[in-house]
Design a protein around this motif. Sequence first.
Motif, PDB file in Angstrom:
ATOM      1  N   LEU A  90       3.447  10.762  10.303  1.00  0.00           N
ATOM      2  CA  LEU A  90       4.328  10.737   9.137  1.00  0.00           C
ATOM      3  C   LEU A  90       5.229  11.964   9.106  1.00  0.00           C
ATOM      4  O   LEU A  90       6.262  11.964   8.455  1.00  0.00           O
ATOM      5  CB  LEU A  90       3.496  10.682   7.849  1.00  0.00           C
ATOM      6  N   LEU A 137       0.813  -1.220   0.000  1.00  0.00           N
ATOM      7  CA  LEU A 137       0.000   0.000   0.000  1.00  0.00           C
ATOM      8  C   LEU A 137       0.843   1.265   0.000  1.00  0.00           C
ATOM      9  O   LEU A 137       0.315   2.354   0.189  1.00  0.00           O
ATOM     10  CB  LEU A 137      -0.913   0.005   1.221  1.00  0.00           C
ATOM     11  N   GLY A 138       2.147   1.131  -0.187  1.00  0.00           N
ATOM     12  CA  GLY A 138       3.005   2.305  -0.214  1.00  0.00           C
ATOM     13  C   GLY A 138       3.661   2.550   1.132  1.00  0.00           C
ATOM     14  O   GLY A 138       3.242   2.007   2.160  1.00  0.00           O
ATOM     15  N   GLU A 139       4.689   3.404   1.112  1.00  0.00           N
ATOM     16  CA  GLU A 139       5.487   3.627   2.314  1.00  0.00           C
ATOM     17  C   GLU A 139       4.704   4.280   3.439  1.00  0.00           C
ATOM     18  O   GLU A 139       4.833   3.907   4.602  1.00  0.00           O
ATOM     19  CB  GLU A 139       6.677   4.522   1.985  1.00  0.00           C
ATOM     20  N   GLU A 140       3.876   5.294   3.085  1.00  0.00           N
ATOM     21  CA  GLU A 140       3.162   6.023   4.135  1.00  0.00           C
ATOM     22  C   GLU A 140       2.170   5.122   4.850  1.00  0.00           C
ATOM     23  O   GLU A 140       2.102   5.107   6.073  1.00  0.00           O
ATOM     24  CB  GLU A 140       2.430   7.213   3.528  1.00  0.00           C
ATOM     25  N   ALA A 141       1.417   4.350   4.052  1.00  0.00           N
ATOM     26  CA  ALA A 141       0.447   3.440   4.675  1.00  0.00           C
ATOM     27  C   ALA A 141       1.181   2.429   5.544  1.00  0.00           C
ATOM     28  O   ALA A 141       0.761   2.144   6.671  1.00  0.00           O
ATOM     29  CB  ALA A 141      -0.378   2.746   3.603  1.00  0.00           C
ATOM     30  N   GLN A 187       4.004   2.726   7.074  1.00  0.00           N
ATOM     31  CA  GLN A 187       4.490   3.356   8.297  1.00  0.00           C
ATOM     32  C   GLN A 187       3.367   3.546   9.313  1.00  0.00           C
ATOM     33  O   GLN A 187       3.556   3.305  10.501  1.00  0.00           O
ATOM     34  CB  GLN A 187       5.109   4.703   7.940  1.00  0.00           C
ATOM     35  N   THR A 188       2.180   3.955   8.822  1.00  0.00           N
ATOM     36  CA  THR A 188       1.078   4.155   9.761  1.00  0.00           C
ATOM     37  C   THR A 188       0.502   2.824  10.240  1.00  0.00           C
ATOM     38  O   THR A 188      -0.311   2.805  11.144  1.00  0.00           O
ATOM     39  CB  THR A 188      -0.055   4.997   9.146  1.00  0.00           C
ATOM     40  N   GLU A 232      -2.107   4.236  -3.606  1.00  0.00           N
ATOM     41  CA  GLU A 232      -1.065   3.361  -4.148  1.00  0.00           C
ATOM     42  C   GLU A 232      -1.340   1.888  -3.825  1.00  0.00           C
ATOM     43  O   GLU A 232      -1.629   1.525  -2.703  1.00  0.00           O
ATOM     44  CB  GLU A 232       0.257   3.795  -3.497  1.00  0.00           C
TER      45      GLU A 232
END
Lengths: 336, 270
Positions: free
Chosen positions: B52, A223-227, A229-230, B87
């Motif tokens: 973030l 789901l991508g880096e930001e997802a 990380q969260t 994404e």
Amino acid sequence: MRSKNYPVPLPLLFSLLGLAVVAAFVGSLLVGPADIDIGELLAAVLAGEEGSTTLIFYEIRLPRAILGLMIGATLGLTGAALQGFLRNPLAEPGIIGVSAAASLGAVLAFYFGLASLFALALPFGGMLGAALGVLVVQLLAGKSNSPLTFILAGVAVTSFAAALTSLALNMAENPFAALEIMFWLLGSLADRSFEHVWLSAPFILLGCLILMTVARPLDALTLGEEAAQTMGFDMGAVRRRLVFGTALSVGAATSVAGAIGFVGLIVPHLLRGLTGNRPSLLLPASMLGGAALLLTADIAVRLLSPGRELKIGVLTALIGAPFFLYLVLQQRRRLL
Amino acid sequence: MIQLSVSALSKSFGARRVLENISLDVRAGEMIGLIGPNGSGKSTLLRCIAGLLTPEAGDIRIKDELRDEIDPGLLARQLSYLPQSGEVNWDVTVEVLVALGRLPHQGRWRALTGTDREAVTRAMEACDIASFRDRLVTELSGGERSRVLLARAMAGEPDILLADEPISGLDPGHAIDVMDRLGRLAHSGKSVIVVIHDLTLAARYCDRLVLLHEAHITADGPSEAVLTEDNLARCYGVKAFRGMAEGGAVIVPIRRTGRAEDSDVPSNEG
């Protein structure tokens, strides 16, 4: 879960991969330049006889098969892990500079004549090179967790290591030394002993264990880096584990067998669809697939040209390079 | 009950101050619409809350506990973030994708349990995607895909859901679908913060609107108090038609009133 996600039921897939590894391992033990009857070999080994047959088995074929197993598994696993992390099906252990740096370390051991002084200088040089390569990649990539900076740092390390390797070849006083380096760079599992196994096994096993711990974070990265990380995964820590796991396992593998390319590229690509595109399942599958493929390729080089044995790195490159081209074209088509 | 509390939060990118002294309390059962022109700091605020971005000053508390002191795994179970990017890197099936929302509960090694599967099914049903659970993500339309991604964020059953422009790029029908689901989630006792540009849908579905402008909260309250003619002119630089239909406000921008207090500086966030 569902048929569409997994064309082959997962237990069946892993059983088949496991069987392929066992078959290739046994095959690797039975094939070699010494013309030994299979029945005779098995009888001698099982009876524990002492003689040339068992000597060939224990001193030549067994270490070669074990190295094929370990190195194949390493290349498949690191390929899958790097592809998952960089979310790019073109990623390969070579891409973060580990292979090139390991090669450079081993080449320098040749160049300065250390390899002829004591045999283990070669693997030590390779691992030292891999470790330095990783540290430089880490320094270049800095605090950024982005895959792009990571790839660029890997490209820089690879080019620089390749340049220094060429320099060593260029400056080699003794043409035989240059030839020896060239042959080693081609990659091979031939004429390796248990010394090589014992030297590389701890690093390869530790590296692979570290890499297995990134399976879940790699799933989250779908789901991508930001997802990711969260979802509670520390991406910086994931990257560090990935880098050190790759350095240990690929560094150790390259230093005993030379540079064997494209296994880490081909295997995850072939198995991705069968594991439902899930990185966490692709890691163990690619480990098994890599071992089966490298063992099979190593049998093939012995059968194809028994006299002057084809180097396994040459064979994987001959098959892998067109495959790489095909993948690039496929990616381009998707982008158009 | 106050679920999330932001106090005196400030954040800069280089010399540019994006958020200045922001304070905000969010209750359980409340859906908050974060509105404001491009570059006003909406996404930055959401990303600070999600962890973030690290603010220079200020506190973020979740149920009275400092967010930075909460274990990341526990935090990921309490708070879910739906990124704007949408994404999806590998072509997995809808059900597998939604099940990724359970990762914070699974940790590093545990497989999906019955509880996880029930939560996944609930999220798929809430977003009306259960009928195509076996389809691959690449086979979905834009509207279906956005509901699938929302279901992923809901599958962890967090207390707080942060959604960054979840309806951008959706046609009106699908936009209403998504807002309706977010509203229902909030009214089941969760807290939802949604960054949104559609002022009519914001007014209709959000219990409270927070208007950001030039790094500050310009207005915070019910839609009629926030979406005033003056605020719309001052923050967005537009003259808007404001009316009522079926018991809710309708706000349609009509024309520019100039760029008196333009905050439309180049930025990488919405």
